[in-house]
Design an enzyme around this catalytic site. Structure first.
Site, PDB file in Angstrom:
ATOM      1  N   ASP A  39       0.777  -1.162   0.104  1.00 47.84           N
ATOM      2  CA  ASP A  39       0.060   0.093   0.143  1.00 47.84           C
ATOM      3  C   ASP A  39       0.750   1.095   0.072  1.00 47.84           C
ATOM      4  OD1 ASP A  39       0.926  -0.558   2.555  1.00 47.84           O
ATOM      5  OD2 ASP A  39      -0.975  -1.064   3.247  1.00 47.84           O
TER       6      ASP A  39
ATOM      7  N   ASP B   2      -7.687  -2.051  14.338  1.00 48.45           N
ATOM      8  CA  ASP B   2      -9.050  -2.198  13.775  1.00 48.45           C
ATOM      9  C   ASP B   2      -9.275  -3.470  13.039  1.00 48.45           C
ATOM     10  OD1 ASP B   2      -7.931  -1.485  11.613  1.00 48.45           O
ATOM     11  OD2 ASP B   2      -9.210   0.219  11.280  1.00 48.45           O
TER      12      ASP B   2
ATOM     13  N   HIS C  60      -7.620  -3.877  10.262  1.00 51.38           N
ATOM     14  CA  HIS C  60      -7.373  -3.816   8.588  1.00 51.38           C
ATOM     15  C   HIS C  60      -6.193  -4.826   8.419  1.00 51.38           C
ATOM     16  CE1 HIS C  60      -4.589  -0.408   9.848  1.00 51.38           C
ATOM     17  NE2 HIS C  60      -4.020  -1.118   9.365  1.00 51.38           N
TER      18      HIS C  60
ATOM     19  N   GLU D 204     -10.021  -1.523   5.362  1.00 54.39           N
ATOM     20  CA  GLU D 204     -10.565  -1.324   6.668  1.00 54.39           C
ATOM     21  C   GLU D 204     -11.728  -1.740   6.902  1.00 54.39           C
ATOM     22  OE1 GLU D 204      -8.642   0.188   8.806  1.00 54.39           O
ATOM     23  OE2 GLU D 204      -7.800   2.300   8.297  1.00 54.39           O
TER      24      GLU D 204
END
Ligand code: F6R
Length: 259
Positions: free
Chosen positions: A67, A136, A138, A143
């Protein structure tokens, strides 16, 4: 999914590096999928050490990072293209041009994302994908709520992720970009082998969901339960919320004995 609860970052780096060494002994021109962030740093440190000791060469390899933030200056040190060069690839012997990163400077970001996805396939696909996990849930920057079959795309970072990553941006969340170009979950799932690394209490809930939760876009990493060749390398803190901790310990001990 094999879960290894390991005593230290050094051990996590060694176990992950052993996978890379085995792969390269069988396929010297392997395609590596590289994560950025702090989790894989013990692995990169170990790979650099083994390279310097003459045990490992990346001269025939290619790599694709997961990414890239959208909107950082080309020279920004936290741009993942710069991060991966600094922390790993410039310290070993990848040939010029062998390390590919998503192009967040593409004129049309959607086209740039699709081109990156296609380039991974054209290269023959990733043999060995390294992943971290966000608090979280990801992986890459997929996400919560992301399609479980997504391809490389531009997505928004959650406030939780921006808060977690503010430590790389002078502790200032307003300096953390709001968007990233990221490999999709469907893209990542095509890798032939996946090693996910997580350390620390801050990852414990996400690791519990990853290993023992139901598969759901609420916790995107849970899609890895549907992959046949995933290893989860974690420290005691990251393992602290797992229900079947003792089972994983026994299972890993047997795996080590027989491999
Ligand atoms: C980075 C990436 C992210 C990180 C995750 C954990 O390329 O894809 O998913 O792996 O945000 O970050 P660290 O390792 O810094 O805790």
């Amino acid at each position: 999914m094999k879960v290894a609860i390991l005593p230290s970052n050094e051990k996590i780096g060694e176990v992950a590096a052993d996978f890379v060494e085995t792969l390269l002994s069988e396929k010297s021109n392997a395609i590596l999928g590289l994560a950025t962030g702090s989790s894989p740093l013990p692995l990169y440190k170990e790979l650099i050490a083994r390279h310097k000791a003459g045990r490992l060469s990346f001269a025939n390899c290619r790599a694709f990072t997961l990414d890239e933030y959208v909107g950082l200056d080309p020279e920004h040190p936290e741009r993942y293209a710069n991060f991966i060069r600094r922390e790993f690839t410039d310290q070993v012997d990848f040939p010029e041009g062998a390390v590919n990163t998503p192009n967040d400077k593409a004129e049309n970001l959607n086209e740039g994302a699709a081109a990156y996805d296609a380039s991974i396939r054209e290269a023959g696909g990733v043999d060995f994908q390294i992943l971290g996990i966000g608090s979280d849930g990801h992986i890459a920057f997929n996400e919560p709520g992301e399609s479980l079959t997504s391809r490389t795309h531009v997505g928004f970072l959650t406030d939780q992720t921006r808060e977690d990553n503010a430590r790389f941006f002078d502790g200032d969340i307003t300096k953390v970009p709001t968007r990233a170009m990221t490999q999709g979950l469907g893209t990542i799932m095509e890798a032939r082998q996946i090693v996910l690394i997580a350390q620390g209490k801050g990852k414990a809930r996400a690791v519990r969901e990853l290993v023992e939760g139901g598969v759901s876009s609420r916790w995107p990493a849970t899609i890895l339960q549907m992959h046949q060749n995933v290893f989860v390398l974690i420290d005691e803190d990251a393992a602290s919320e797992l229900e079947l901790k003792e089972h994983y310990r026994e299972d890993w001990a047997k795996y080590v004995e027989f491999n």
